[in-house]
Design a protein around this motif. Structure first.
Motif, mmCIF file in Angstrom:
data_model
loop_
_atom_site.group_PDB
_atom_site.id
_atom_site.type_symbol
_atom_site.label_atom_id
_atom_site.label_comp_id
_atom_site.label_asym_id
_atom_site.label_seq_id
_atom_site.Cartn_x
_atom_site.Cartn_y
_atom_site.Cartn_z
ATOM 1 N N SER A 5 -22.384 66.080 -18.773
ATOM 2 C CA SER A 5 -23.721 66.174 -18.188
ATOM 3 C C SER A 5 -24.757 65.374 -18.977
ATOM 4 C CB SER A 5 -24.154 67.644 -18.092
ATOM 5 O OG SER A 5 -24.228 68.216 -19.377
ATOM 6 N N ASP A 6 -24.314 64.633 -19.999
ATOM 7 C CA ASP A 6 -25.235 63.852 -20.822
ATOM 8 C C ASP A 6 -24.715 62.415 -20.941
ATOM 9 O OD1 ASP A 6 -26.945 62.779 -22.693
ATOM 10 O OD2 ASP A 6 -26.445 64.205 -24.284
ATOM 11 N N LEU A 7 -25.307 61.495 -20.181
ATOM 12 C CA LEU A 7 -24.844 60.111 -20.170
ATOM 13 C C LEU A 7 -24.977 59.413 -21.520
ATOM 14 C CD1 LEU A 7 -26.045 58.784 -16.697
ATOM 15 C CD2 LEU A 7 -23.719 59.275 -17.444
ATOM 16 N N THR A 12 -18.640 53.385 -23.483
ATOM 17 C CA THR A 12 -17.933 52.485 -22.567
ATOM 18 C C THR A 12 -16.885 51.622 -23.256
ATOM 19 O OG1 THR A 12 -19.684 50.836 -22.781
ATOM 20 C CG2 THR A 12 -19.842 52.378 -20.938
ATOM 21 N N THR A 13 -17.004 51.417 -24.549
ATOM 22 C CA THR A 13 -16.010 50.611 -25.259
ATOM 23 C C THR A 13 -14.720 51.382 -25.505
ATOM 24 O OG1 THR A 13 -16.973 51.213 -27.389
ATOM 25 C CG2 THR A 13 -17.741 49.155 -26.369
ATOM 26 N N SER A 14 -14.709 52.657 -25.160
ATOM 27 C CA SER A 14 -13.517 53.476 -25.346
ATOM 28 C C SER A 14 -12.872 53.874 -24.017
ATOM 29 C CB SER A 14 -13.872 54.746 -26.127
ATOM 30 O OG SER A 14 -14.313 54.411 -27.415
#
Length: 130
Positions: A5-7, A12-14
């Motif tokens: 629930s927390d962007l 994104t690198t993982s």
């Protein structure tokens, strides 16, 4: 994501994303076709090999047989880049997203449901129309 629930916890690198790999596969397939028309066989072969390798990798890493769909794969952010990663089912994102189905639009994965007029609801020909 450590917290769904927390962007801000998204790393994104993982992530090995299904949709990005499907789009790259489509590009590789298109590039492998175009040079074959223009007689550049070595480029066509190179991209054909790359697309086959990507398709194999997508099936090995992203496909989830139990759920019948491709799932994003999370790479352990705490592991060293020197360590060989071992595939673990728990590292697949078990949530269902529309992006999980992007490979259906790419020819090697096409299930036959994509038609000229849209998406068929089944491959069964009942002779009935709704």
């Amino acid at each position: 994501m450590e917290n769904v629930s927390d962007l801000t916890t998204l790393c994104t690198t993982s992530i090995i994303p299904v949709d990005l790999n499907a789009f790259i596969l489509k590009v590789e397939l298109d590039i492998s076709y175009l040079p074959s028309v223009s007689l550049d066989k070595s480029t066509a072969e190179r991209f054909a090999e790359a697309s086959k390798a990507r398709q194999t990798a997508m099936n090995a890493v992203l496909w989830n047989e139990e759920m019948g769909q491709w799932l994003d794969y999370w790479i352990d952010a705490n592991s060293s880049s020197q360590v060989t990663c071992k595939w673990k089912a728990l590292d697949q994102n078990q949530s269902v997203f529309a992006s999980n189905f992007i490979p259906l639009w790419i020819q090697p994965f096409n299930s036959g449901l994509l038609r000229d007029a849209g998406i068929a609801t089944s491959l069964t020909n009942t002779g009935q129309q709704w």
